[in-house]
Design an enzyme around this catalytic site. Sequence first.
Site, PDB file in Angstrom:
ATOM      1  CB  SER A 190       4.958 -12.597 -82.960  1.00  0.00           C
ATOM      2  OG  SER A 190       3.846 -12.530 -84.242  1.00  0.00           O
ATOM      3  CG  ASP A 286       0.069 -18.699 -82.373  1.00  0.00           C
ATOM      4  OD1 ASP A 286      -0.582 -17.551 -83.303  1.00  0.00           O
ATOM      5  OD2 ASP A 286       1.120 -18.895 -81.637  1.00  0.00           O
ATOM      6  CG  HIS A 353       0.483 -14.501 -81.553  1.00  0.00           C
ATOM      7  ND1 HIS A 353       1.244 -15.546 -82.505  1.00  0.00           N
ATOM      8  CD2 HIS A 353       1.045 -13.553 -81.648  1.00  0.00           C
ATOM      9  CE1 HIS A 353       2.449 -14.477 -82.433  1.00  0.00           C
ATOM     10  NE2 HIS A 353       2.343 -13.617 -82.581  1.00  0.00           N
TER      11      HIS A 353
END
Length: 409
Positions: A190, A286, A353
């Site tokens: 991330s 995502d 994600h």
Amino acid sequence: MATSSKLRSPVLPRRRLAEPFLLLLLLLLLAAVARPTAAADVVELTLLAGAQEKGAVCLDGSPPGYHLQRGFGSGEHSWLVFLEGGAWCNSIESCSRRKMGVYGSSKFMKAAEFNGILSNDQQLNSDFYNWNKVAIRYCDGASFSGDAEAQDKDGSTLHFRGLRIWEAVVDELMGKGLATAKQAILSGCSAGGLAALLHCNDFHARFPKEVSAKCLPDAGFFLDVEDLSGERHMWSVFNGTVHLQNVREVLSKDCLTKKDPTECFFPAELVKSITAPTLILNSAYDSWQIRNALAPDGSFPGQSWSSCKTDIRNCSSTQIQVFNGFRNKFVDDVEIVKDKKDWGLFIDSCFTHCQTPFNISWSSQASPVLGSKTVAEAVGDWYFERSYEVKEIDCEYPCNPTCSSQLPT
């Protein structure tokens, strides 16, 4: 192989269950489908030495931290450095709130569990299980890249020192054996995946040419897209972060001569200046970006998108078409990677994600498969150059049957 603590024995008639041969057969079957889940490795927190003197501090001025698990055997001189994610803070108010928690102060940090690519379970993580593994905690709010300070409303100082944290922690690790690495990977998830892109060239340049030093950003390829209301939400977030925290030093000088620093902070621009071998690992759907960049709260009327953005299986065909537009933009932005030698792509179509730090998505029966490879197999084949190239882009949702509802979102 996936495991489950809820796996139950088949119900068999008592007479047959008593037969030794069938009982043995049943036990062998259960052993084949269920290997006991290895306990996650708990790795203690190490605080950076001399943090205040180096100006390498978290938002609240506390020292940053990392978790180091030593390698062994054939992995003694191999290193994996993993940068933690956790979004950004782009205003005095948001950074002030952030400093009161784990993403802004080491006062709240504790020992961490190592799973997925950080696991030392050989069956789960066959390529990297015995490497030296480091998880660097994220406490600056600008993907380890800012260098400034500001006054909080209470009169205290907000320290935007992500770049100094990166430099000081990596310098400390170099003294603990990273400098003599024969193999090295910089990864992150991330906001940590974005940080891996931002610092990829610097990481690669720290080693002699004969050292295989590569970068693996996971779920760090953020798009500059319009949300459902037509606003550029991610641009706004990044713009505030870049200017508040003085994010310039890590950006491409060539990009800065032509474009706004905020644009240079997006991966579509970053990849143009990265010279180190890099594998872009991401979902084209995502889940974090769909929820926070494409369909953030307030960008749609009422609850019209609430159920859909929570779970893609709840979306209408019209909503899926909007998601496909996001996917198409994603595919366009990573197009440049296809022609980069030694680079890789693993762009699946699962609603997820971050896939490297979780056992289930990294290597299990529920791991996404592209080109007949799980995430772990693709990363290993790319890093060790076991196949000609790993450049896989999935088809449109819901074409991939290996996308599981069990994946982290």
